[in-house]
Design an enzyme around this catalytic site. Structure first.
Site, mmCIF file in Angstrom:
data_model
loop_
_atom_site.group_PDB
_atom_site.id
_atom_site.type_symbol
_atom_site.label_atom_id
_atom_site.label_comp_id
_atom_site.label_asym_id
_atom_site.label_seq_id
_atom_site.Cartn_x
_atom_site.Cartn_y
_atom_site.Cartn_z
ATOM 1 N N SER A 65 1.240 42.832 -9.308
ATOM 2 C CA SER A 65 -0.186 43.107 -9.069
ATOM 3 C C SER A 65 -0.557 44.560 -9.336
ATOM 4 C CB SER A 65 -0.573 42.723 -7.635
ATOM 5 O OG SER A 65 -0.509 41.334 -7.497
ATOM 6 N N LYS B 20 -0.583 35.717 4.876
ATOM 7 C CA LYS B 20 -1.867 35.119 4.500
ATOM 8 C C LYS B 20 -2.567 34.386 5.645
ATOM 9 C CE LYS B 20 -0.895 34.632 -0.400
ATOM 10 N NZ LYS B 20 -0.679 33.738 -1.543
ATOM 11 N N ASP C 16 -6.837 32.158 -4.107
ATOM 12 C CA ASP C 16 -5.688 31.365 -4.574
ATOM 13 C C ASP C 16 -6.120 29.967 -5.009
ATOM 14 O OD1 ASP C 16 -3.642 33.216 -4.249
ATOM 15 O OD2 ASP C 16 -3.187 32.590 -2.202
ATOM 16 N N GLY D 143 6.415 23.640 0.680
ATOM 17 C CA GLY D 143 5.888 24.789 1.412
ATOM 18 C C GLY D 143 4.723 24.369 2.283
ATOM 19 N N THR E 286 10.405 23.730 7.649
ATOM 20 C CA THR E 286 10.004 23.490 9.041
ATOM 21 C C THR E 286 9.003 22.338 9.028
ATOM 22 O OG1 THR E 286 10.251 25.865 9.415
ATOM 23 C CG2 THR E 286 9.076 24.614 11.113
ATOM 24 N N LEU F 252 4.958 28.841 -7.967
ATOM 25 C CA LEU F 252 4.099 29.994 -7.681
ATOM 26 C C LEU F 252 4.880 31.303 -7.744
ATOM 27 C CD1 LEU F 252 2.015 27.896 -7.147
ATOM 28 C CD2 LEU F 252 1.586 28.861 -4.899
ATOM 29 N N GLY G 264 4.519 31.524 -11.702
ATOM 30 C CA GLY G 264 3.346 31.982 -10.954
ATOM 31 C C GLY G 264 2.472 33.007 -11.661
HETATM 32 P P1 ATR Z 1 2.611 32.462 2.442
HETATM 33 O O1 ATR Z 1 1.536 32.548 3.455
HETATM 34 O O2 ATR Z 1 2.502 33.507 1.376
HETATM 35 O O3 ATR Z 1 2.760 31.097 1.872
HETATM 36 P P2 ATR Z 1 4.543 32.068 4.512
HETATM 37 O O4 ATR Z 1 3.490 31.602 5.456
HETATM 38 O O5 ATR Z 1 5.612 32.995 5.022
HETATM 39 O O6 ATR Z 1 3.934 32.834 3.257
HETATM 40 O O7 ATR Z 1 5.191 30.785 3.870
HETATM 41 C C1 ATR Z 1 6.364 30.814 3.176
HETATM 42 C C2 ATR Z 1 6.782 29.396 2.841
HETATM 43 O O8 ATR Z 1 8.057 29.449 2.202
HETATM 44 C C3 ATR Z 1 6.957 28.508 4.080
HETATM 45 O O9 ATR Z 1 6.662 27.191 3.716
HETATM 46 C C4 ATR Z 1 8.454 28.675 4.378
HETATM 47 O O10 ATR Z 1 9.029 27.613 5.086
HETATM 48 P P3 ATR Z 1 9.046 27.630 6.722
HETATM 49 O O11 ATR Z 1 7.696 27.190 7.137
HETATM 50 O O12 ATR Z 1 10.136 26.700 7.073
HETATM 51 O O13 ATR Z 1 9.343 29.074 7.097
HETATM 52 C C5 ATR Z 1 8.993 28.676 2.970
HETATM 53 N N1 ATR Z 1 10.323 29.305 2.889
HETATM 54 C C6 ATR Z 1 10.615 30.625 3.003
HETATM 55 N N2 ATR Z 1 11.942 30.835 2.858
HETATM 56 C C7 ATR Z 1 12.506 29.610 2.672
HETATM 57 C C8 ATR Z 1 13.839 29.145 2.450
HETATM 58 N N3 ATR Z 1 14.884 29.995 2.394
HETATM 59 N N4 ATR Z 1 14.032 27.829 2.264
HETATM 60 C C9 ATR Z 1 12.988 26.954 2.288
HETATM 61 N N5 ATR Z 1 11.700 27.325 2.501
HETATM 62 C C10 ATR Z 1 11.465 28.638 2.684
#
Ligand code: ATR
Length: 285
Positions: free
Chosen positions: A27, A76, A112, A137, A163, A231, A254
């Site tokens: 960016s 975000k 977005d 995600g 999660t 992305l 992305g």
């Molecule tokens: P953003 O708002 O930019 O999307 P975020 O809210 O931190 O950032 O979301 C990151 C996403 O990547 C979430 O879906 C996260 O999964 P969790 O909800 O389980 O945390 C996912 N993510 C990050 N690291 C991960 C990993 N090592 N394996 C699988 N999913 C991951």
């Protein structure tokens, strides 16, 4: 670079990126190229803001009189509650990726959603209409992707997240976003749904650290009729994009979404039409 620094003065306006990590981000390169092309006295810097520091960073934007900011992983969603106002799309999605300082107030927007749809339209003129989609995600980026797919009349959206409760909550919210059916997926269901999907999107942050060479979506069942969008972007194709390209599928990382969401953010900060070609070219330098 020296010439650019000499142009910075006490009048120069500051726009920033609030994220963690931010070192990978293109960016600053892209937006400084845009400001320079249009001779705007503004500069864009990236700030690595740890999760516990987000509210102090937002307060800092006010005290420093910053023009605005982009917001990225993992802030975000949390940033929404720290602002004075947000537009109706950002409130519906529950995520902000752009902040405008209007002088008195910090106002949040979500560019977005439009950025994702513009990138998708590059590979499919009809956008998401009628597609069965799998989204990995459930954070702020994923919420914007699911909102875009619902607004664009996708047939079904399946959401898988590490999660599970976040996927469940996203699908419950998305039930009011249109006619599109949204269902959470378990990890066991994932391989079969990868095979069944027309459009597959990685909206997790996996792969952002370029040392991480894994895909959050199993790649064995990809095929050539699919569209795959990651992305995440980096100097090399992500594991997901490389696997999709190997099958002959239409695959995008992305970058195009980055350009298109930044173009909308630029309009909000400057009131000007962004130099999109310059922004795109800056990414290849
Ligand atoms: P953003 O708002 O930019 O999307 P975020 O809210 O931190 O950032 O979301 C990151 C996403 O990547 C979430 O879906 C996260 O999964 P969790 O909800 O389980 O945390 C996912 N993510 C990050 N690291 C991960 C990993 N090592 N394996 C699988 N999913 C991951």
């Amino acid at each position: 670079m020296q010439a650019r620094c000499q142009q910075i003065s006490s009048r120069t306006g500051l726009v920033g990126l609030l994220g963690h990590p931010v070192l990978h981000s293109l960016s600053p390169v892209m937006l400084n190229a845009a400001f320079a092309a249009q001779k705007l006295d503004m500069v864009y810097l990236a700030f690595d803001v740890a999760p516990d520091d987000l509210s102090r960073a937002v307060e800092g934007m006010r005290s420093l009189g910053m023009h605005g900011a982009n917001v990225t992983v993992p802030h975000k969603e949390k940033v929404v509650g720290l602002l004075d106002a947000a537009d109706s799309l950002a409130l519906r999605v529950g995520a902000v990726n752009t902040i405008v300082n209007d002088g008195d107030r910090l106002v949040g927007y979500n560019t977005d959603v439009a950025g994702f749809l513009a990138a998708l339209r590059l590979v499919r003129d009809e956008g998401a209409r009628g597609l069965r989609c799998l989204v990995a995600g459930a954070g702020g980026a994923a919420r914007a992707v699911v909102a875009a797919l619902c607004d664009d009349a996708a047939e079904e959206v399946w959401v898988y997240n590490r999660t599970a409760s976040r996927a469940l909550s996203l699908c419950a919210t998305a039930a009011s976003w249109g006619q599109t059916i949204c269902c959470p997926l378990s990890v066991d269901e994932l391989p079969a749904q990868v095979a069944a999907a027309d459009l597959i999107v990685n909206a997790t942050s996996v792969g952002l650290e370029t040392s991480v060479k894994v895909s959050p979506i199993p790649v064995d069942n990809l095929d050539s009729r699919q569209i795959v969008m990651d992305l995440v972007y980096g100097p090399n194709p992500t594991v997901l994009v490389a696997a999709a390209m190997a099958t002959g599928a239409r695959a995008l990382d992305g970058r195009e979404m980055l350009v298109m969401q930044a173009a909308s953010s630029y309009r909000l900060w400057t009131g000007m039409e962004p130099p999109v070609a310059t922004m795109r070219e800056s990414l290849d330098r």
